[in-house]
Scaffold this motif. Structure first.
Motif, PDB file in Angstrom:
ATOM      1  N   THR A  82     -28.752 -15.232 -39.166  1.00 43.69           N
ATOM      2  CA  THR A  82     -29.772 -14.449 -39.557  1.00 43.69           C
ATOM      3  C   THR A  82     -29.463 -13.046 -40.574  1.00 43.69           C
ATOM      4  N   ASN A  83     -28.197 -12.732 -40.249  1.00 43.74           N
ATOM      5  CA  ASN A  83     -27.785 -11.524 -40.933  1.00 43.74           C
ATOM      6  C   ASN A  83     -26.997 -11.736 -42.311  1.00 43.74           C
TER       7      ASN A  83
ATOM      8  N   ARG B  31     -30.232  -4.272 -42.291  1.00 42.75           N
ATOM      9  CA  ARG B  31     -31.202  -4.102 -41.773  1.00 42.75           C
ATOM     10  C   ARG B  31     -31.764  -2.602 -41.836  1.00 42.75           C
TER      11      ARG B  31
ATOM     12  N   GLY C 111     -42.831 -10.798 -44.320  1.00 46.44           N
ATOM     13  CA  GLY C 111     -41.513 -10.931 -43.877  1.00 46.44           C
ATOM     14  C   GLY C 111     -40.824  -9.570 -43.213  1.00 46.44           C
TER      15      GLY C 111
ATOM     16  N   ASN D 285     -37.175  -5.041 -41.983  1.00 45.69           N
ATOM     17  CA  ASN D 285     -36.964  -6.309 -42.994  1.00 45.69           C
ATOM     18  C   ASN D 285     -36.352  -7.422 -41.867  1.00 45.69           C
ATOM     19  N   GLN D 286     -37.005  -8.678 -42.107  1.00 43.11           N
ATOM     20  CA  GLN D 286     -36.532  -9.642 -41.185  1.00 43.11           C
ATOM     21  C   GLN D 286     -35.547 -10.621 -41.904  1.00 43.11           C
ATOM     22  N   THR D 287     -35.469 -10.571 -43.380  1.00 42.18           N
ATOM     23  CA  THR D 287     -34.494 -11.587 -43.753  1.00 42.18           C
ATOM     24  C   THR D 287     -33.485 -10.936 -44.834  1.00 42.18           C
ATOM     25  N   THR D 288     -32.568 -11.442 -44.808  1.00 41.56           N
ATOM     26  CA  THR D 288     -31.149 -10.662 -45.435  1.00 41.56           C
ATOM     27  C   THR D 288     -30.618 -11.632 -46.729  1.00 41.56           C
ATOM     28  N   LEU D 289     -31.163 -12.714 -46.980  1.00 38.88           N
ATOM     29  CA  LEU D 289     -30.855 -13.627 -48.208  1.00 38.88           C
ATOM     30  C   LEU D 289     -32.035 -13.927 -49.236  1.00 38.88           C
TER      31      LEU D 289
ATOM     32  N   GLU E 230     -32.178 -12.098 -51.803  1.00 38.75           N
ATOM     33  CA  GLU E 230     -33.036 -10.610 -52.253  1.00 38.75           C
ATOM     34  C   GLU E 230     -31.580  -9.644 -52.265  1.00 38.75           C
TER      35      GLU E 230
ATOM     36  N   ILE F  30     -35.110  -5.304 -51.179  1.00 37.04           N
ATOM     37  CA  ILE F  30     -35.632  -5.344 -49.586  1.00 37.04           C
ATOM     38  C   ILE F  30     -36.205  -4.005 -49.377  1.00 37.04           C
TER      39      ILE F  30
END
Lengths: 349, 349
Positions: free
Chosen positions: A155-156, A162, A189, A211-215, A217, A222
């Protein structure tokens, strides 16, 4: 004078960005033997400690800290529960002003974090970027052009970033609007958590928004998206404050007044209650019913009233009831000097 | 200095004795037509009003009172809910100092009541006895040598006397011992009720303790037995106070301190909450953490914070939230002048 709209900045207590980084040719900490973690630590610790930003800072192996010291660092948002639990081969480097911290062998080889008071993403991001670039000169980061930074937890992967803001949202809580806000924000998100991250409660009406996502963007995208969401939440908090002041001022004056009265006169105040009381006094500062000068003391007490800090101040390990007593003594002495709130609108008399 | 045993007298707020009397050749009020009630009233009202104890007192028909005035008299324990509900032909005579009151055509033709602050059965009983004898010269009481005084409800036949004390038992409440006390006392033929009699709650830890039976014992025996029970309850309350001060002083200091803080700073305080807060301050006076001089004001506020009294003071009928606001304004201004409680034993710091 009651003022609700001039204090936009005060809604964001703290801005924070962290990068997860791993170095090539070493297993992730969770898969590494202690000897391997020690090798990683031996490679990373000096590289971090010699950064100019770490001048006169602290650099040490986690094992050398007592449980109480670890708890205090955790209560200051400098280290995670996960790092506290690692046995052998983990380390921590903290800058002198405690605004910059690197955990070594937590979930990833490196967790780099910059935090700063107020709403300040641009500055925090510039700082962490500069630090990250300096470190990259010494350390060989695990990076794939197509995926980005590789991390222990999928997820990272990607930006491995983050970005989060700690927000003080008492009016949205009082008006029972937080659930609606969380739902709306999640759909964009963005995650909303309590004061100490996942699973913690929102004592003191303090929330972490991140932020919840790292892919998919870039870091800049972000942060831009998160900033826009934060601005919307600030707007909603300010609106909720204005609405309460307009429609039921006594309800909020009652809460703020009682909080002040209890802080001045309580003899057993728990950590969670102290957060809620201080949170209401902080709202009172935003409303200018308390002087702006007490804000730093209130923000400091939000940290200093945590269980670890109370025990450190007491100079010994004390049980929960003794802590509540010690904490209320501290609060009484701090609030003795604070003048009564002056509510000048909406009051029935 | 904390002192728990020197304040035995303060545990009993008020002593009260009432006699039920009916006059011959008239139906009981509940069976009488309005014209018959008017005849009874015409006979009784002048007889009561001319008593020397009623000099410069108030004598009137209940119908001439507004609902708010009735409520105020009820909140002062001068008239009953039952009298408030009677339509036509009932009356009330109150002495100037409000320590002596006669209701006419409530459940019985006459309900004679003497009330006085503190623990004072002997004096109250002597007074009501003298009044009763004077009245008997003018009125022909329904009395049978074998049964005693005849009353509308059989539970009052005999002495037709109810002697009661209003007791302040905060430590027994805090220590969760009231249930045990009530059970023990009931077995001795003594009833325990809330502040406003049957079915009312014990706001402010205030209880009414009274005899349940009126047959088979003389007035003197009843009062002797009741006095002995009251002394036991006082003993238990004092013991509970000593135990709390000894084993967990911070718990009670916390309650007293918070009560003071909320009274000084609240903006919406309900009638029930105000009773509980004032009750704790009163306990603080007993403990000598507040000066003895504030006791009369606290006792007065316990009456003045009732809904009827608040509306009377506001000069108009106001809804519950407005009353809470008005009440808290009154309490803030009364407690502004009261110095902080000084707890000098058991405090952690």
């Amino acid at each position: 004078m009651i003022e609700s709209s001039g204090q936009r900045g005060a809604v964001v207590l703290m801005t924070r960005v962290r990068f997860a980084r791993n170095i090539v040719k070493h297993p992730f900490p969770g898969w590494a033997k202690e000897s391997q973690r020690r090798e990683i630590l031996a490679e990373c610790l000096p590289a971090v400690a010699k950064l100019p930003q770490m001048k006169k800072g602290f650099s040490l192996e986690t094992d050398t800290l007592s449980d109480l010291e670890k708890q205090i660092l955790h209560e200051r948002h400098l280290i995670s529960r996960e790092l506290m639990a690692v046995k052998g081969g983990s380390g921590i480097v903290i800058s002198r002003d405690q605004s910059f911290v690197v955990m070594i062998n937590e979930e990833d080889h490196l967790r780099i974090q910059v935090l700063r008071g107020g709403f300040n993403f641009r500055r925090v991001w510039n700082t962490i970027n500069a630090i990250d670039s300096s470190l990259e000169e010494d350390l060989d980061y695990a990076y794939m052009p197509k995926l980005g930074y590789l991390t222990a937890c999928p997820t990272n992967v990607g930006t491995a970033m983050r970005a989060s803001a700690m927000m003080h949202l008492p009016a949205l809580v009082v008006a029972n609007q937080m659930e609606r806000v969380v739902r709306a924000v999640n759909q964009l998100g963005i995650a909303v958590r309590g004061l100490f991250g996942e699973g913690s409660d929102a004592s003191g009406s303090i929330f972490q928004i991140s932020n919840q996502t790292t892919l998919g963007e870039s870091e800049e995208e972000i942060i831009k998206r998160l900033t826009s969401v934060l601005n919307t939440i600030i707007e909603q908090e300010i609106n909720a404050r204005e609405k309460i002041l307009e429609t039921e001022p006594n309800r909020i004056f009652d809460k703020i007044g009682r909080a002040y009265g209890i802080l001045q006169n309580g003899h057993l105040i728990s950590s969670g209650e102290s957060m809620n009381l201080l949170s209401l006094v902080r709202l009172g500062v935003d409303f200018q019913v308390f002087p702006e000068e007490i804000r730093p003391a209130v923000d400091r007490l939000i940290i200093d009233c945590q269980p670890g800090h109370i025990q450190y101040r007491a100079g010994k390990s004390i049980d929960s009831e003794e802590r509540d007593s010690f904490r209320s003594t501290l609060l009484r002495s701090e609030f003795e000097k604070v003048a009564k709130p002056s509510f000048s609108i909406g009051d029935a008399q």
